[in-house]
Design a protein around this motif. Structure first.
Motif, PDB file in Angstrom:
ATOM      1  N   VAL A 330       0.988  20.895  38.456  1.00  0.00           N
ATOM      2  CA  VAL A 330       1.577  19.992  39.443  1.00  0.00           C
ATOM      3  C   VAL A 330       2.596  20.774  40.262  1.00  0.00           C
ATOM      4  N   ASN A 331       2.436  20.797  41.570  1.00  0.00           N
ATOM      5  CA  ASN A 331       3.412  21.442  42.449  1.00  0.00           C
ATOM      6  C   ASN A 331       4.637  20.555  42.596  1.00  0.00           C
ATOM      7  N   TRP A 332       5.795  21.199  42.757  1.00  0.00           N
ATOM      8  CA  TRP A 332       7.062  20.470  42.928  1.00  0.00           C
ATOM      9  C   TRP A 332       7.664  20.905  44.267  1.00  0.00           C
ATOM     10  N   PRO A 333       7.193  20.317  45.360  1.00  0.00           N
ATOM     11  CA  PRO A 333       7.619  20.796  46.684  1.00  0.00           C
ATOM     12  C   PRO A 333       9.073  20.503  47.003  1.00  0.00           C
ATOM     13  N   ASP A 334       9.645  19.427  46.414  1.00  0.00           N
ATOM     14  CA  ASP A 334      11.025  19.044  46.727  1.00  0.00           C
ATOM     15  C   ASP A 334      11.801  18.837  45.423  1.00  0.00           C
ATOM     16  N   PRO A 335      12.351  19.912  44.861  1.00  0.00           N
ATOM     17  CA  PRO A 335      13.044  19.798  43.572  1.00  0.00           C
ATOM     18  C   PRO A 335      14.313  18.945  43.624  1.00  0.00           C
ATOM     19  N   LEU A 341       4.934  13.009  36.773  1.00  0.00           N
ATOM     20  CA  LEU A 341       3.850  13.738  36.125  1.00  0.00           C
ATOM     21  C   LEU A 341       2.753  12.741  35.751  1.00  0.00           C
ATOM     22  N   PRO A 342       1.523  12.943  36.191  1.00  0.00           N
ATOM     23  CA  PRO A 342       0.458  11.965  35.906  1.00  0.00           C
ATOM     24  C   PRO A 342       0.320  11.669  34.410  1.00  0.00           C
ATOM     25  N   GLY A 343       0.650  10.436  34.031  1.00  0.00           N
ATOM     26  CA  GLY A 343       0.533  10.017  32.650  1.00  0.00           C
ATOM     27  C   GLY A 343       1.523  10.651  31.695  1.00  0.00           C
ATOM     28  N   ASN A 344       2.552  11.322  32.223  1.00  0.00           N
ATOM     29  CA  ASN A 344       3.448  12.075  31.339  1.00  0.00           C
ATOM     30  C   ASN A 344       4.914  11.925  31.713  1.00  0.00           C
ATOM     31  N   GLY A 345       5.250  10.835  32.375  1.00  0.00           N
ATOM     32  CA  GLY A 345       6.658  10.559  32.644  1.00  0.00           C
ATOM     33  C   GLY A 345       7.179  11.210  33.908  1.00  0.00           C
ATOM     34  N   GLN A 346       8.465  11.593  33.870  1.00  0.00           N
ATOM     35  CA  GLN A 346       9.166  12.060  35.070  1.00  0.00           C
ATOM     36  C   GLN A 346      10.078  13.230  34.738  1.00  0.00           C
ATOM     37  N   LEU A 347      10.165  14.152  35.681  1.00  0.00           N
ATOM     38  CA  LEU A 347      11.056  15.312  35.557  1.00  0.00           C
ATOM     39  C   LEU A 347      12.081  15.297  36.678  1.00  0.00           C
ATOM     40  N   GLU A 348      13.291  15.778  36.353  1.00  0.00           N
ATOM     41  CA  GLU A 348      14.287  15.978  37.406  1.00  0.00           C
ATOM     42  C   GLU A 348      15.240  17.082  36.984  1.00  0.00           C
ATOM     43  N   GLY A 356      12.380  27.849  44.965  1.00  0.00           N
ATOM     44  CA  GLY A 356      10.945  27.683  44.754  1.00  0.00           C
ATOM     45  C   GLY A 356      10.146  28.853  45.261  1.00  0.00           C
ATOM     46  N   PRO A 357       8.820  28.691  45.369  1.00  0.00           N
ATOM     47  CA  PRO A 357       8.060  27.462  45.051  1.00  0.00           C
ATOM     48  C   PRO A 357       7.912  27.264  43.532  1.00  0.00           C
ATOM     49  N   LEU A 358       7.996  25.988  43.107  1.00  0.00           N
ATOM     50  CA  LEU A 358       7.993  25.663  41.686  1.00  0.00           C
ATOM     51  C   LEU A 358       6.743  24.877  41.318  1.00  0.00           C
ATOM     52  N   GLN A 359       6.323  25.084  40.093  1.00  0.00           N
ATOM     53  CA  GLN A 359       5.172  24.353  39.556  1.00  0.00           C
ATOM     54  C   GLN A 359       5.451  23.916  38.119  1.00  0.00           C
ATOM     55  N   ILE A 360       4.782  22.842  37.717  1.00  0.00           N
ATOM     56  CA  ILE A 360       4.806  22.412  36.318  1.00  0.00           C
ATOM     57  C   ILE A 360       3.421  22.678  35.731  1.00  0.00           C
ATOM     58  N   ARG A 361       3.411  23.425  34.619  1.00  0.00           N
ATOM     59  CA  ARG A 361       2.174  23.703  33.901  1.00  0.00           C
ATOM     60  C   ARG A 361       2.352  23.277  32.447  1.00  0.00           C
ATOM     61  N   TYR A 362       1.272  23.363  31.692  1.00  0.00           N
ATOM     62  CA  TYR A 362       1.309  23.008  30.263  1.00  0.00           C
ATOM     63  C   TYR A 362       0.858  24.197  29.434  1.00  0.00           C
ATOM     64  N   PRO A 397       6.335  19.734  29.516  1.00  0.00           N
ATOM     65  CA  PRO A 397       6.198  20.333  30.854  1.00  0.00           C
ATOM     66  C   PRO A 397       6.955  21.664  30.934  1.00  0.00           C
ATOM     67  N   LEU A 398       6.286  22.677  31.451  1.00  0.00           N
ATOM     68  CA  LEU A 398       6.859  24.020  31.581  1.00  0.00           C
ATOM     69  C   LEU A 398       7.078  24.326  33.059  1.00  0.00           C
ATOM     70  N   LEU A 399       8.271  24.791  33.394  1.00  0.00           N
ATOM     71  CA  LEU A 399       8.640  25.082  34.788  1.00  0.00           C
ATOM     72  C   LEU A 399       8.328  26.536  35.109  1.00  0.00           C
ATOM     73  N   TYR A 400       7.486  26.749  36.117  1.00  0.00           N
ATOM     74  CA  TYR A 400       7.090  28.095  36.530  1.00  0.00           C
ATOM     75  C   TYR A 400       7.473  28.346  37.987  1.00  0.00           C
ATOM     76  N   ARG A 401       7.780  29.626  38.253  1.00  0.00           N
ATOM     77  CA  ARG A 401       7.853  30.134  39.633  1.00  0.00           C
ATOM     78  C   ARG A 401       6.920  31.336  39.665  1.00  0.00           C
ATOM     79  N   GLY A 402       5.790  31.155  40.329  1.00  0.00           N
ATOM     80  CA  GLY A 402       4.758  32.174  40.249  1.00  0.00           C
ATOM     81  C   GLY A 402       4.240  32.238  38.828  1.00  0.00           C
ATOM     82  N   GLU A 403       4.271  33.428  38.225  1.00  0.00           N
ATOM     83  CA  GLU A 403       3.828  33.599  36.841  1.00  0.00           C
ATOM     84  C   GLU A 403       5.002  33.658  35.873  1.00  0.00           C
ATOM     85  N   GLN A 404       6.218  33.395  36.362  1.00  0.00           N
ATOM     86  CA  GLN A 404       7.406  33.467  35.506  1.00  0.00           C
ATOM     87  C   GLN A 404       7.734  32.084  34.949  1.00  0.00           C
TER      88      GLN A 404
END
Length: 436
Positions: A330-335, A341-348, A356-362, A397-404
């Motif tokens: 899931v992309n996070w364009p506006d942190p 998160l679809p079916g998985n609650g909310q992050l803030e 950014g750019p930031l993404q949420i992965r599992y 939920p894991l917060l990524y920037r690129g591959e980091q």
């Protein structure tokens, strides 16, 4: 002196005299016709209305709403006709009942009462029917006088009244009612009991119906005692979870393990009743396997509407809907704003969000994260240290920037962000308290 029918019914209904409203489930048959007539002619009651559910299962039923409307008009009682779709299935009786009660829940407001017309003969049939299906004490207690329904109550004021009493009342007042043709079809189990079995029983034992209804009362009392015992046993097992942010029912296993098998089953039936359809006798082997598994195992017990998981010395209930979430990135364009998160609650973010750019992965396995003062650490080992239940790890939920991998929601304050400028706050699905 034997109380009159109105006196008997009003005594049963006394606890609900101050309800905001009474609704009568009005099929137009004998029992609901008598109940409606009796209450419509009684003063100082809550506002009274009738509900007729039209199932559309037989052509004759198309004329019943008009009959019910005529009766209600003559008594000055408002009527609501509700048309329902009965889902096809193995049991037409059960499907019709489910559709009917779903309609009732749409009408009953907070504290309001739905009155249904089941009588003593119906109670005897129910006991016999469930006995032949091998029901336990709860099932053999048959129909309770009252139970919760939506935000109100379902009340059966005629359970101590025989069909003969209802017929005598109706004939004396020249009431007209509907005779449902399906009620004489012996293909339906209850009709078979009513027309083939009970007449033979009452020929040999004239008080059979009263005796069966009385047995249901005794079993209801026995079930009440079992519920009290379950409440005491569950209180001992209802220790606070180490993860108060996790919105799932759970119990400590050790207090349950100290009980006999019968008390364990009794406590779990009580706990699971609002969560799922209960397992049959043969299915309880799943509980023993879960209970007796080794400490490092991650057993689960699949039930009709979800799963019971064991993590260490705790059991957790996961409803079937809990697994319905997407592992997609899931992309996070506006942190600056929370992320759904679809079916998985909310992050803030708490504090200043990272660039950014930031993404949420599992989790895929092998993730490494840098912890201030501890260096680069394996995520799996960190999760093991904090004891996060295994069924939650794939949802983390894991917060990524690129591959980091920049961060994860901090657990019990153990994992501050690398800079200390922000924290990732997660509210899991249907959770009131977040993880931060």
């Amino acid at each position: 002196m034997k109380p009159t029918l109105p006196a008997k019914i009003m005594q049963t209904l006394a606890p609900w005299r101050n309800a905001p409203a009474w609704h009568i489930a009005f099929s137009g048959g004998l029992d609901s016709t008598v109940l409606l007539h009796l209450l419509a002619n009684t003063e100082h009651l809550p506002p009274l209305s009738a509900i007729h559910v039209h199932h559309g299962l037989q052509a004759a039923a198309d004329a019943w709403p008009a009959h019910c409307q005529s009766v209600c008009d003559s008594l000055g009682v408002p009527l609501r006709v509700m048309r329902v779709q009965v889902q096809p299935g193995a049991s037409l009786e059960r499907a019709a009942r489910d559709a009917r009660y779903q309609a009732f829940t749409e009408v009953i407001g907070a504290g309001e009462v739905l009155l249904t017309g089941q009588h003593r003969d119906d109670q005897a049939e129910t006991l016999l029917f469930r006995l032949l299906r091998g029901a336990g004490v709860r099932g053999l207690a048959a129909m309770p006088v009252q139970r919760p329904l939506a935000s109100g109550h379902l009340v059966r004021p005629l359970l101590d009244v025989s069909r003969a009493e209802l017929e005598a009342y109706a004939h004396a007042r020249q009431l007209m009612w509907i005779d449902d043709p399906s009620n004489v079809d012996p293909r339906f189990s209850r009709n078979y009991l009513r027309h083939r079995v009970l007449p033979i029983l009452t020929e040999r034992w004239p008080q059979a119906v009263s005796s069966l209804a009385r047995t249901a009362e005794h079993l209801g009392e026995a079930q009440s005692l079992l519920d009290d015992l379950a409440g005491m046993d569950l209180q001992a097992a209802d220790h606070s979870s180490p993860f108060p942010w996790l919105p799932l029912p759970s119990l400590a296993l050790a207090p349950l393990r100290d009980l006999s098998d019968a008390r364990q089953r009794n406590a779990l039936r009580h706990w699971l009743t609002p969560l799922t359809r209960l397992p049959d006798s043969d299915h309880w082997a799943g509980w023993y396997s879960l209970r007796d598994a080794k400490d490092d195992a991650q057993p689960l017990w699949r039930l009709a509407d979800g799963q019971l998981h064991r993590c260490g010395e705790r059991v957790w209930w996961l409803p079937a809907t809990w697994s319905q979430f997407s592992h997609a990135t899931v992309n996070w364009p506006d942190p600056q704003n929370p992320l759904e998160l679809p079916g998985n609650g909310q992050l803030e973010f708490i504090g200043k969000a990272p660039e950014g750019p930031l993404q949420i992965r599992y989790r895929q396995g092998g993730e490494i994260i840098e912890i201030p003062g501890r260096g680069r650490r394996d995520l799996k080992r960190l999760l093991n240290e904090c004891g996060l239940p295994a069924f939650m790890r794939g949802r983390l939920p894991l917060l990524y920037r690129g591959e980091q991998l920049l961060g994860v929601p901090t657990l019990a304050g153990l994992w501050p962000s690398k800079t200390g400028d922000w924290q990732l706050h997660w509210k899991p699905q249907t959770c009131d308290q977040g993880l931060s």
